[in-house]
Design an enzyme around this catalytic site. Structure first.
Site, PDB file in Angstrom:
ATOM      1  N   CYS A 168       1.845   8.917   8.965  1.00 20.08           N
ATOM      2  CA  CYS A 168       0.808   8.827   7.924  1.00 20.08           C
ATOM      3  C   CYS A 168      -0.603   8.984   8.495  1.00 20.08           C
ATOM      4  O   CYS A 168      -1.411   9.767   7.980  1.00 20.08           O
ATOM      5  CB  CYS A 168       0.951   7.519   7.148  1.00 20.08           C
ATOM      6  SG  CYS A 168       0.771   6.020   8.156  1.00 20.08           S
TER       7      CYS A 168
ATOM      8  N   HIS B 274       0.399   1.688   6.164  1.00 20.67           N
ATOM      9  CA  HIS B 274       0.485   3.051   5.636  1.00 20.67           C
ATOM     10  C   HIS B 274      -0.878   3.481   5.120  1.00 20.67           C
ATOM     11  O   HIS B 274      -1.654   2.673   4.605  1.00 20.67           O
ATOM     12  CB  HIS B 274       1.508   3.106   4.501  1.00 20.67           C
ATOM     13  CG  HIS B 274       1.881   4.503   4.106  1.00 20.67           C
ATOM     14  ND1 HIS B 274       2.502   5.384   4.965  1.00 20.67           N
ATOM     15  CD2 HIS B 274       1.712   5.184   2.934  1.00 20.67           C
ATOM     16  CE1 HIS B 274       2.710   6.533   4.342  1.00 20.67           C
ATOM     17  NE2 HIS B 274       2.237   6.435   3.121  1.00 20.67           N
TER      18      HIS B 274
ATOM     19  N   HIS C 164       0.251  12.115   1.463  1.00 14.00           N
ATOM     20  CA  HIS C 164       0.557  11.246   2.609  1.00 14.00           C
ATOM     21  C   HIS C 164       1.849  11.698   3.255  1.00 14.00           C
ATOM     22  O   HIS C 164       2.583  12.543   2.715  1.00 14.00           O
ATOM     23  CB  HIS C 164       0.672   9.785   2.153  1.00 14.00           C
ATOM     24  CG  HIS C 164       1.780   9.542   1.168  1.00 14.00           C
ATOM     25  ND1 HIS C 164       2.730   8.566   1.322  1.00 14.00           N
ATOM     26  CD2 HIS C 164       2.100  10.166   0.006  1.00 14.00           C
ATOM     27  CE1 HIS C 164       3.574   8.582   0.303  1.00 14.00           C
ATOM     28  NE2 HIS C 164       3.211   9.544  -0.512  1.00 14.00           N
TER      29      HIS C 164
END
Length: 365
Positions: free
Chosen positions: A70, A121, A133
């Protein structure tokens, strides 16, 4: 004068410690200079750079077309579009960015989530409630689009940050030419109303197996037995803390006491990282410990508070449908020596204390 310098030095040290342990760096991000390009153009370029990686598989630590994680996607997007290096990890990006409200999000801003742990994240907001993402779990993984309003992302949302200058809001971000990869063809945006990913729900099934080890018992082997576990877990819809509660069956075989035990525990903790468990236990067999000098009988195998303990999983490996964790736990069991026996603290504490290490698989439901 020396006393004044002493207090000044102490004050400076205290200030730096407060800033470090408050969860953010000393300086918030200074908006990146855009040169002659407008803020809107720069933001569009960053999103376009991210789009050119759409479909790239997820790879922990990855920063290229072979695989991205990410924060790797964020790093590559800013480097490809603007030629600058931003912090490489989610936590560093969060500390470096200027905090903003979710209502003030603009394309190119950062969105943070508590998924497998606090600030675990990050993605790039792309406008119209979508963000791009690198997803590590779910029915689709890799670089994809998702909706901020989806239940999973709404429940794990941890905040937003800005490292680009603000400008007029952009209702729709269109792909633009990428100066680093001019021949690459961006993947199309998801169709209107279509969710690119089916995110994992709040329920999880857990299965584990852990050998138990002899802590203090003399004249007994190091291997004491085994603990299995099967549990149903639920992630509470809390934004600030990723709390997970569970109901667990924990069958155990104790070779030192020659007893089979079935604790039923209620647990609560922070995702896979740590959890506390407690509950009743039911035993088959009479617990007797052979110390070498005598056989010491114990009671309390059956108890309404048969076991209480803490489990910690410092190392986890993400899998397509869940995660495999290496974990350890320490528990206090409700064994009490026969009143007629003399005290033997090693035997009595060692009987009640259980230390186990093993593997746990958590399946996203």
């Amino acid at each position: 004068m020396k006393m004044g310098f002493k207090f000044l030095g102490s004050g400076i040290v205290f200030f730096f410690l407060v800033m470090i342990f408050s969860g953010r760096g000393l300086f918030a991000a200074i908006p990146i200079t855009t040169g002659s390009a407008s803020p809107q153009e720069v933001r569009s370029q960053v999103i376009a750079a991210a789009e050119q990686y759409q479909g790239t598989p997820y790879r922990y630590g990855g920063t290229d077309r072979q695989g991205l994680d990410c924060s790797g996607l964020v790093y590559r997007s800013f480097r490809d579009a603007l030629g600058i290096d931003v912090p490489r990890t989610t936590a560093e990006l969060h500390a470096w960015a200027e905090p903003i409200q979710e209502a003030n999000l603009m394309p190119g801003d950062l969105v943070f989530f508590n998924t497998t742990g606090p600030l675990s994240h990050v993605g790039l907001y792309a406008g119209k409630g979508k963000f791009i993402h690198a997803a590590s779990s779910g029915q689709q993984t890799g670089v994809i689009y998702s909706e901020l309003s989806a239940r999973y992302w709404k429940n794990t949302f941890a905040g937003a940050g800005r490292i680009l200058p603000s400008g007029d809001p952009v209702n729709r971000v269109h792909p633009t030419a990428n100066p680093v990869h001019p021949a690459a063809k961006p993947e199309p945006l998801p169709a209107r109303g279509q969710t690119a990913e089916v995110e994992p729900g709040p329920f999880h099934l857990g299965f584990g197996l852990a050998p138990s080890w002899n802590s203090l018992l003399e004249n007994n082997p190091s291997f004491r037995g085994a603990v299995m576990q099967a549990g149903l877990f639920y992630d509470l819809p809390l934004r600030l803390l990723p709390i997970r509660i569970g109901l667990e069956l924990r069958p155990q075989w104790d070779t030192a006491l020659h007893v089979f035990r079935m604790p039923i525990a209620i647990s609560a903790g922070f995702k896979e990282l740590v959890r506390i468990f407690a509950g009743p236990a039911f035993a088959i067999g009479s617990p007797v410990l052979n110390t070498g000098d005598e056989n010491r009988p114990y009671t309390g195998g059956n108890s309404w508070l048969g076991e209480i303990g803490i489990a910690v999983a410092p190392l986890s490996f993400k899998l397509p449908r869940g995660a495999l964790s290496v974990y350890g736990e320490i528990a206090w069991q409700s064994y009490v020596k026969d009143p007629a026996l003399e005290a033997d603290w090693k035997a009595d504490v060692g009987t009640a204390l259980r230390v186990s290490t093993g593997l746990q698989y958590l399946l996203n439901w």
